[in-house]
Enzyme design. Structure first.
Site, mmCIF file in Angstrom:
data_model
loop_
_atom_site.group_PDB
_atom_site.id
_atom_site.type_symbol
_atom_site.label_atom_id
_atom_site.label_comp_id
_atom_site.label_asym_id
_atom_site.label_seq_id
_atom_site.Cartn_x
_atom_site.Cartn_y
_atom_site.Cartn_z
ATOM 1 N N HIS A 189 35.126 26.596 16.162
ATOM 2 C CA HIS A 189 33.721 26.713 15.809
ATOM 3 C C HIS A 189 33.177 28.061 16.237
ATOM 4 O O HIS A 189 33.740 28.719 17.116
ATOM 5 C CB HIS A 189 32.889 25.597 16.449
ATOM 6 N N CYS A 228 29.069 25.235 26.983
ATOM 7 C CA CYS A 228 30.077 26.166 26.467
ATOM 8 C C CYS A 228 29.353 27.338 25.809
ATOM 9 O O CYS A 228 28.137 27.281 25.590
ATOM 10 C CB CYS A 228 31.005 25.468 25.471
#
Length: 680
Positions: free
Chosen positions: A66, A194
């Site tokens: 991603h 993250c």
């Protein structure tokens, strides 16, 4: 709101290659083919850059590459069921289910929440099992739509509710019926985060929450992701026995957890090893010597000592110090340059006299501009005097957070006082940071915790770091610095050209990254000892670094103008901006080109920058300003025409090399796999 996924974005039992890069490239191409990205190459580059930071494979044969990318026009989900499988770095083996999440830089919160829901659903075996059994692309799309729908998905009653909002996910464990007998349950809180805040943040949270529930541990988690964050209730934090930070970025408002035993790990371990992390947190809660969140700590990049090597910590601390030092250097250096422009090159000798004996209403004989030049020069000179203290202070900050700043600044000031210079500042900052970090780890009584960050840690840290500099280290480092300055002052001919070549290569190899910053810091550090009459070598080094740093963006700007057909529309637009960025010595102007095509852009940039650096040193060009590019030509004495010539030569060389490499050394087209490889 447009659909995140359509049947055209699904590949079933597809052969997309044998590496993560190939899979990401094929899926990025698929996204672009559906009109959801403007540049498949740029999207693939962003996806691979994110993959390089942390592998996106998770247990259960799943991978979630991603990224956020300027190439993406709308939030998109592309899915592939792979045959053969590909290793995305999961501990339990290769992945056969791959979800590629492509989010625009400015994705709205609603879309980000949907993507987060999908990521959380992937920890449910019932969902992934259905994906593997699906017979058509439309069936896959329907399964995904169910889990990201606002209404609860049709799922077995026993399935964990992992798709619940962050604030509600973990407390589910605490809502379980309390045991009627036995010891009190342990209470653990956690923060997950993250870099992109889309997938790993939420998967780690749900993996930890579900495991805690199975283990009978009271648990609450705060997800600091892109779709928003609901802070943990202060009462829940107060009652917790320990805290888990499963993060790859700073924890926001870390001071809320002060004094709690802490386990800090990369976010991916929250997905891969939830049971081990919870057991480690329980063990830490029972260990008086366990590491604790320092009192008064704010958001910090400090990593768990068990998970960051000394070398990695040192690199991070140095980069932090340099990044905070640069504003002092840039602002101060430009003001000094303006002082030369307004007051002439002898302003260094008369500035103090003008400012002590004259005022705006009692101008010196040299006139108004000379007085303004003296003001600008003095402000810049005072700003530059903070260079070493700021470097040392923020190196210490990187290790010990705010309690390390004062001891670091003090150690840097001592280094400057003793003539230990740039090297002394680094050493003093490291000692101050490590000392304050050690002091902050002490297990002190609760009443003393409030005094630690504002009194005890700064006091003891200053005594340790500055004391060692005065008593043992300052003198030897000062002699080393003096020897280095003497060596640079005597450098000429071939030796100077080679040094310029090396500095030029360093400026272009990572375009604003760690190597670039090392070369720039080396140049800036010498300016304080430079003199046009007695010691011009540091000014020559500064000129070489600045000119070499200008070459990559200028070269790409020239290449996109001369051979526009070799570049995408987005790159041509970036090329227009790169003219100004390069002229102002902003090397980062070349980053969009390097990110999309590093194997051709970076080598070409390095060759031109290396040649420019070598020519600058050979021509004896000087710069008394540490920043500004061609806009501070007046700080180059009479050598600015040679500065422009050397920069132009390097720019042309790099531009020609980029064009040649793009024309004759072609990459395989993204998404070149034949459609026949996709099974029906």
């Amino acid at each position: 709101m447009s659909e995140l996924i359509t049947a055209e974005l699904v590949l079933l039992d597809a052969d997309l290659g044998n590496s993560t890069s190939e899979v990401i490239e094929k899926l990025a191409s698929l996204v672009a083919e559906q009109g959801r990205a403007t540049d498949a190459g740029a999207l693939a580059a962003d996806g691979k850059a994110r993959e390089a930071k942390t592998a996106t494979g998770v247990p259960g044969g799943i991978a979630i590459p991603h990224c956020r990318s300027a190439a993406v026009t709308e939030p998109t989900l592309a899915m592939a069921r792979l045959n053969p499988k590909v290793d995305f770095g999961a501990k339990d083996g290769e992945a056969d289910l791959v979800f590629f999440i492509a989010a625009p830089d400015g994705a709205d919160q609603a879309h980000l929440k949907l993507l987060s829901k999908l990521a959380r659903a992937l920890v449910k075996k019932s969902f992934t099992g259905s994906l593997r059994e699906a017979q058509s692309e439309a069936e896959i799309v329907e399964l995904v739509r169910e889990v990201v729908a606002d209404k609860p998905a049709a799922a077995p009653a026993a399935a964990p509710t992992a798709a619940a909002p962050a604030a509600a996910t973990a407390p589910a464990a605490s809502e379980a019926p309390a045991a009627t007998a036995g010891p009190k349950k342990k209470s653990i809180v956690a923060v997950t985060a993250c870099p992109t805040g889309i997938a790993h943040t939420y998967m780690a949270a749900d993996s930890l929450a579900q495991t805690a529930e199975e283990m009978g541990v009271e648990f609450a988690v705060e997800t600091q992701g892109s779709s928003g964050s609901t802070p943990l209730d202060p009462a829940v934090i107060e009652a917790a026995d320990a805290v888990i930070f499963a993060v790859d970025v700073d924890v926001r408002d870390r001071g809320r957890f002060a004094g709690k035993p802490v386990i800090q790990v990369p976010v991916k371990r929250g997905i891969d090893e939830p049971e081990k992390l919870i057991n480690d947190a329980i063990a830490a809660s029972e260990d008086p010597q366990a590491r604790r969140v320092p009192a008064g700590a704010a958001a910090s990049t400090e990593e768990n000592k068990d998970n960051e090597s000394f070398g990695a910590g040192l690199k991070r601390a140095l980069l932090t110090g340099v990044s905070y030092m640069i504003p002092f250097v840039a602002g101060g250096g430009l003001l000094i340059a303006l002082g030369f422009l307004f007051g002439g090159y002898d302003i260094t000798d008369v500035a103090d006299k003008y400012l002590t004996e004259n005022t705006l209403f009692n101008l010196p004989d040299a006139g108004f501009m000379a007085y303004i030049g003296a003001v600008a020069f003095k402000i810049g000179n005072l700003s530059m005097s903070f260079l070493i203290p700021a470097l040392a202070g923020y190196i210490a900050y990187a290790y010990a957070d705010r309690p390390g700043i004062a001891p670091g600044f003090t150690a840097g000031a001592v280094a400057g006082f003793m003539g230990a210079g740039f090297i002394g500042g680094i050493v003093g900052g490291l000692i101050a940071g490590l000392a304050c970090r050690w002091i902050g780890s002490w297990n002190v009584p609760r009443w003393m915790r409030g005094l630690m960050p504002v009194v005890i840690t700064p006091l003891l840290g200053s005594i340790i770091a500055s004391g060692l500099m005065f008593l043992f280290l300052g003198g030897p480092i000062a002699k080393l610095t003096e020897a280095l300055n003497s060596w640079l002052s005597g450098m000429s001919g071939t030796a100077a050209a080679v040094l310029g070549l090396i500095l030029g290569l360093m400026m272009a190899v990572d375009l604003g990254g760690p190597v670039n910053k090392v070369a720039y810091s080396f140049a800036v550090a010498g300016l304080g000892t430079a003199s046009l009459a007695d010691n011009p070598a540091p000014m020559m080094i500064m000129a070489a670094v600045m000119a070499a740093g200008m070459v990559p963006p200028l070269a790409l700007a020239l290449a996109t103008t001369v051979a526009s057909k070799l570049f995408t529309e987005a790159e041509r637009e970036n090329g227009k901006a790169a003219w100004l960025l390069g002229a102002a010595f902003i090397s980062e102007g070349a980053i969009p080109f390097a990110a999309a095509d590093p194997l051709r852009v970076i080598p070409a940039s390095m060759v031109g920058a290396g040649v420019t650096g070598s020519l600058i040193m050979s021509f004896d060009v000087v710069s008394q300003a540490p920043h500004g590019g061609i806009f501070v030509f007046f700080a180059m004495n009479n050598t600015w025409p040679l500065f422009l010539l050397a920069t132009l030569i390097g720019t042309v060389i790099s531009a020609v090399l980029v064009i040649v490499l793009k024309k004759y050394v072609r990459k395989a087209p993204v998404g070149a796999a034949e459609p026949a490889k996709v099974a029906a």
